[in-house]
Design an enzyme around this catalytic site. Structure first.
Site, mmCIF file in Angstrom:
data_model
loop_
_atom_site.group_PDB
_atom_site.id
_atom_site.type_symbol
_atom_site.label_atom_id
_atom_site.label_comp_id
_atom_site.label_asym_id
_atom_site.label_seq_id
_atom_site.Cartn_x
_atom_site.Cartn_y
_atom_site.Cartn_z
ATOM 1 N N GLN A 34 -7.783 -5.164 9.676
ATOM 2 C CA GLN A 34 -6.700 -4.757 10.558
ATOM 3 C C GLN A 34 -7.111 -3.622 11.492
ATOM 4 O O GLN A 34 -6.275 -2.888 12.005
ATOM 5 C CB GLN A 34 -5.476 -4.333 9.732
ATOM 6 C CG GLN A 34 -4.893 -5.452 8.886
ATOM 7 C CD GLN A 34 -3.618 -5.042 8.170
ATOM 8 O OE1 GLN A 34 -2.589 -4.816 8.779
ATOM 9 N NE2 GLN A 34 -3.713 -4.928 6.860
ATOM 10 N N ARG A 56 2.398 -10.435 10.372
ATOM 11 C CA ARG A 56 3.683 -9.742 10.554
ATOM 12 C C ARG A 56 4.850 -10.638 10.144
ATOM 13 O O ARG A 56 5.957 -10.159 9.940
ATOM 14 C CB ARG A 56 3.895 -9.342 12.013
ATOM 15 C CG ARG A 56 2.884 -8.394 12.665
ATOM 16 C CD ARG A 56 2.603 -7.190 11.842
ATOM 17 N NE ARG A 56 1.410 -7.403 11.023
ATOM 18 C CZ ARG A 56 1.051 -6.611 10.024
ATOM 19 N NH1 ARG A 56 1.786 -5.579 9.710
ATOM 20 N NH2 ARG A 56 -0.040 -6.860 9.331
ATOM 21 N N ASP A 82 -3.988 7.401 4.981
ATOM 22 C CA ASP A 82 -3.549 6.017 5.181
ATOM 23 C C ASP A 82 -4.167 5.475 6.467
ATOM 24 O O ASP A 82 -4.543 6.233 7.353
ATOM 25 C CB ASP A 82 -2.015 5.997 5.263
ATOM 26 C CG ASP A 82 -1.454 4.594 5.137
ATOM 27 O OD1 ASP A 82 -2.213 3.666 4.803
ATOM 28 O OD2 ASP A 82 -0.236 4.431 5.366
ATOM 29 N N GLU A 83 -4.265 4.149 6.561
ATOM 30 C CA GLU A 83 -4.798 3.475 7.760
ATOM 31 C C GLU A 83 -6.170 4.048 8.140
ATOM 32 O O GLU A 83 -6.454 4.325 9.309
ATOM 33 C CB GLU A 83 -3.822 3.613 8.941
ATOM 34 C CG GLU A 83 -2.416 3.109 8.665
ATOM 35 C CD GLU A 83 -2.318 1.588 8.598
ATOM 36 O OE1 GLU A 83 -3.371 0.920 8.672
ATOM 37 O OE2 GLU A 83 -1.200 1.069 8.444
ATOM 38 N N LYS A 130 0.816 -1.230 0.000
ATOM 39 C CA LYS A 130 0.000 0.000 0.000
ATOM 40 C C LYS A 130 0.841 1.268 0.000
ATOM 41 O O LYS A 130 0.478 2.256 -0.636
ATOM 42 C CB LYS A 130 -0.968 0.006 1.167
ATOM 43 C CG LYS A 130 -0.334 0.152 2.546
ATOM 44 C CD LYS A 130 -1.399 0.157 3.624
ATOM 45 C CE LYS A 130 -0.798 0.254 5.009
ATOM 46 N NZ LYS A 130 -0.161 1.533 5.301
ATOM 47 N N THR A 131 1.990 1.244 0.713
ATOM 48 C CA THR A 131 2.832 2.441 0.738
ATOM 49 C C THR A 131 3.376 2.739 -0.646
ATOM 50 O O THR A 131 3.448 3.899 -1.074
ATOM 51 C CB THR A 131 3.987 2.265 1.738
ATOM 52 O OG1 THR A 131 3.445 1.960 3.029
ATOM 53 C CG2 THR A 131 4.821 3.536 1.839
#
Length: 791
Positions: A275, A657, A238-239, A52-53
């Site tokens: 998430q 993770r 973002d997020e 995504k980044t």
């Protein structure tokens, strides 16, 4: 009101250039769709590890290079300074340093920038202080004491949490008073009212104010709102699944049409409802789930290809999260192969669990497969770290606990920063009262209270009252002569230090002067306490941090000049601190988030952290520990479907993770409040398909502790595939230790006297909810050794 934003002249790169094509190279089809999308609002549902980044940075670069967007029209909001810095670096690499004109920051940093710029509309000076959680609790404690509230019933931490929740819902003191339904809530509303008044007097905002005041500013003043809506034509968040109500409203205000009938700004949000794990901080999952309802013309793009983990790890994550109801269906997949199976381990107790983790890390490192810094150990709550620390220390395994006492939270560092904050903002009452007698200079609590009472009586700031005590002591007749002299000496020290600030001395030099002139370091040097040696080192490190901060700004300017780059940078905005200045340094320190303190870890240390802290990180090897009902999922989630769904999302985050190896473990017996409890296996374990897991141990057995890691050899066969999926627990240990019904009275070792108000489940699932009065309402499992007696 300042003039509307005007863009400097520029020559944009024409669409269709080779540079534009290069921006799409290496992206998968859905990533390319997200980068080039134009017009309607865009929701990018980005699964864990789906790049995504990269998509966000390439989208920004595409806007600048292919769509002729000026950098000053772009606002990109992230949740940590670390993420913002990474995004800036990536965009710089793609389009050059002209991207500096963009606003890439956290919500709080962005709001500080707006509030400083518009300070004249808020009745504060632009050099306001930003109070962190510790400052907030300290001020609330002072307010509660002045209101003569019971410190046990109205603990500053609890009251601060209540006020924070109100601010996150954009409710002011008057709203809180109107909504209060009982005496406790009415008292909290009163504390809230006085607390806000004290903040205003101190020329300060707390963290929650930053967003609430910015929203209020945009809603109250149409001209201010029009300025920012015309300026920022492309807003990226973002997020997005982690936004609370106040942040949600702020985004809506920023992207609204500048004037009726005008085209709204182009909004792009990135997130993953799977998430969303911060409900306890006020995050509202509905913001992302209902994005398409909020913006009916929105386009949604799913990113499901994972670039981080192997397929077995992803399949385990998919299987767990699929059990959550009402979620958008997506399945992560990878081209990196199946990889190693997930390793499962059932320990006798938490010490055995920690010993297994230590032994396995040692084996992997000795084999040369990984370094210590490649490994992370996750747990549900901070208290679980102790046993890992004990075992790691015993076997000599280097580790770092993330989430312990952070550098900026250490007393001596906070003292030094308080001095700096008073020099930057003399009205900062909390910081001033913190350092009033630090180091000890003969100004006792009575003298402080006399000055504070005089300030309240005369309706002046504590700072002004302190100067009255120093220069006109006859106006405070009850003040002892010795105290007055000490106060006068303290005021002279501050005046001398302030001359350094006015001369423009660097922050590092000011800090060193503070240490010397106040006698702070002299007191530490004279101490025989060995801890004071490390405190001196921490103060020296703060000077280093200040020098590096000043150097960063200078080096950046020098590098641009040497490269002959002429960057389009807007004129400094009103109220925005000069780069490298004292005000800029204090702003940077105040806005450091928990995740920003996580080291890059090149020190060869294993990283220990909670699952919540692990969000956004990745490691080659991950141990997720404590998979027991009542531990993970947490006890308080057992009877609440919404909280249980969040716990399952937390499991999904922990699993994803891991890049190469994933370990999951649980303890048959785990001590709680000094009593051994036998918790059943986490229900999440049964959701992972058997074929994905290699159970190293599934049945408990007695063996003498031998060798470095404290356990002996296992009987043959107990690590083979025949044990997969069997998480056996001795039947006798699973019987409830108490039988309780609604209305029963109990006495708990920690919470005291209570009354059972609800009873749920049976056998190993038996739980009761007990009202312990001032200690709160608690849900408890009845299996194992509950430290509670039925009356």
């Amino acid at each position: 009101m300042s003039a509307l934003f005007e863009l400097p002249a520029q020559t944009p790169v024409q669409p269709g250039t080779s540079h534009g094509a290069a921006l799409l190279e290496g992206l998968n089809p859905r990533q390319r769709e997200a980068v080039v999308h134009a017009g309607s609002p865009l929701l990018i549902v980005a699964g864990a590890g789906s790049g995504k980044t990269r998509v966000l940075t390439h989208r920004i670069a595409w806007l600048l290079a292919e769509r002729g967007v000026h950098p000053g029209e772009v606002m990109s909001i992230t949740f940590t300074n670390k993420a913002a810095a990474e995004m800036k670096e990536r965009v710089d690499a793609l389009v050059g340093r002209r991207a500096n004109a963009m606003w890439v920051s956290t919500f709080h940093s962005m709001c500080v920038r707006i509030l400083r710029r518009e300070a004249q509309h808020l009745g504060v000076r632009s050099a306001f202080s930003v109070y962190d959680a510790d400052d907030t609790r300290r001020l609330i404690g002072l307010v509660s004491r002045d209101l003569e509230l019971d410190p046990k019933k109205f603990a500053p931490r609890a009251v601060a949490a209540q006020i924070s929740n109100l601010k996150n819902e954009l409710l002011g003191p008057e709203d809180a008073a109107e909504r209060a339904t009982n005496e406790y809530e009415r008292k909290v509303a009163e504390v809230y009212r006085v607390y806000q008044a004290r903040l205003h007097t101190a020329n300060a905002f707390d963290f929650d104010d930053l967003i609430m005041e910015t929203v209020s500013l945009l809603q109250r003043l149409p001209a201010v709102a029009e300025y920012y809506r015309r300026r920022f034509r492309h807003v990226m968040v973002d997020e997005y699944q982690d936004t609370n109500h106040a942040q949600y409203v702020l985004v809506r205000e920023l992207v609204a049409p500048a004037v009726p009938g005008a085209q709204p700004a182009e909004l792009c949000v990135v997130g993953d409802s799977d998430q969303s794990i911060y409900a306890f901080r006020g995050a509202n999952i509905r913001n992302i789930i209902e994005f398409e309802k909020d913006f009916p013309d929105a386009r949604t793009i799913l990113l499901e290809q994972n670039y981080r983990s192997t397929q077995r790890i992803l399949s385990a994550a998919n299987a767990v999260i699929a059990r959550n109801p009402d979620r958008r269906d997506k399945r992560l997949w990878s081209e990196q192969g199946d990889g190693e199976k997930v390793v499962g381990y059932v320990a006798d107790n938490e010490h055995d669990e920690a010993a297994f983790v230590a032994q396995e890390i040692d084996r992997l490192v000795d084999s040369g497969e990984v370094r210590n810094s490649d490994v992370a150990v996750f747990y549900r709550t901070n208290s679980q770290s102790r046993v890992f620390e004990d075992v790691f220390l015993r076997v000599g395994l280097p580790y770092k606990v993330v989430g312990g006492v952070r550098f900026y939270e250490r007393k001596e560092v906070r003292d030094a920063l308080a001095y700096l904050r008073v020099l930057s903002n003399p009205e900062d009452t909390v910081s001033l009262r913190r350092i009033l007698n630090v180091p000890k200079r003969g100004i006792g609590e009575r003298a402080e209270e006399l000055v504070a009472s005089y300030a309240d009586r005369e309706r002046i700031s504590f700072t002004a009252a302190l100067r009255v005590a120093a220069e006109q002591p006859e106006r405070i007749p009850a003040l002892a002569t010795r105290s007055q002299r000490c106060i006068a000496a303290f005021v002279r020290i501050l005046d001398d230090l302030n001359e350094l600030v006015e001369r423009g001395e660097e922050t590092a030099e000011i800090l060193e002067a503070i240490y010397a002139r106040t006698g702070y370091t002299a007191e530490l040097e004279a101490s025989e306490d060995p801890q004071d040696g490390s405190r001196r080192e921490n103060l020296a490190e703060l000077v280093t941090v200040a020098r590096e901060f000043a150097g960063d700004a200078a080096v950046a300017d020098l590098a641009l000049a040497e490269a002959g780059i002429d960057v389009e940078v807007p004129e400094p905005e009103p109220g925005v601190p000069e780069p490298g200045s004292l005000a800029a340094f204090l702003e940077r320190v105040a806005l450091v988030a928990d995740a920003d303190s996580i080291p890059d870890n090149e020190e060869g240390m294993v990283t220990l952290m909670t699952l919540h802290t692990a969000k956004g990180l990745e490691f080659p090897v991950v141990f997720v520990t404590g998979w027991e009902d009542g531990v993970f999922p947490h006890m308080r989630a057992m009877g609440d479907p919404a909280e249980l769904a969040e716990e399952r999302r937390l499991a999904y985050v922990g699993i994803t993770r891991a890049r190469e190896r994933l370990y999951i473990s649980r303890a048959m017996i785990r001590s709680s409040f000094g009593q051994p409890n036998a918790n059943p296996a986490s229900r999440f374990l049964g959701e992972i398909p058997d074929e994905l897991v290699d159970w190293r141990r599934s049945e408990p057995e007695r063996s003498a502790p031998v060798g470095r890691f404290g356990f002996g050899k296992r009987a043959a066969g107990n690590v083979h595939a025949t044990d997969r999926g069997t998480w056996n627990v001795p039947k006798a240990s699973m019987a409830p230790t108490l039988s309780l019904d609604v209305g029963d009275r109990v006495n708990h070792d920690k919470y005291g006297l209570g009354t059972v108000v609800a009873s749920d489940g049976a056998g190993v699932r038996a739980t009761v909810t007990i009202d312990f009065g001032s200690s709160g309402t608690v849900r408890l499992m009845l299996i194992g050794g509950v430290p509670m007696q039925k009356l």
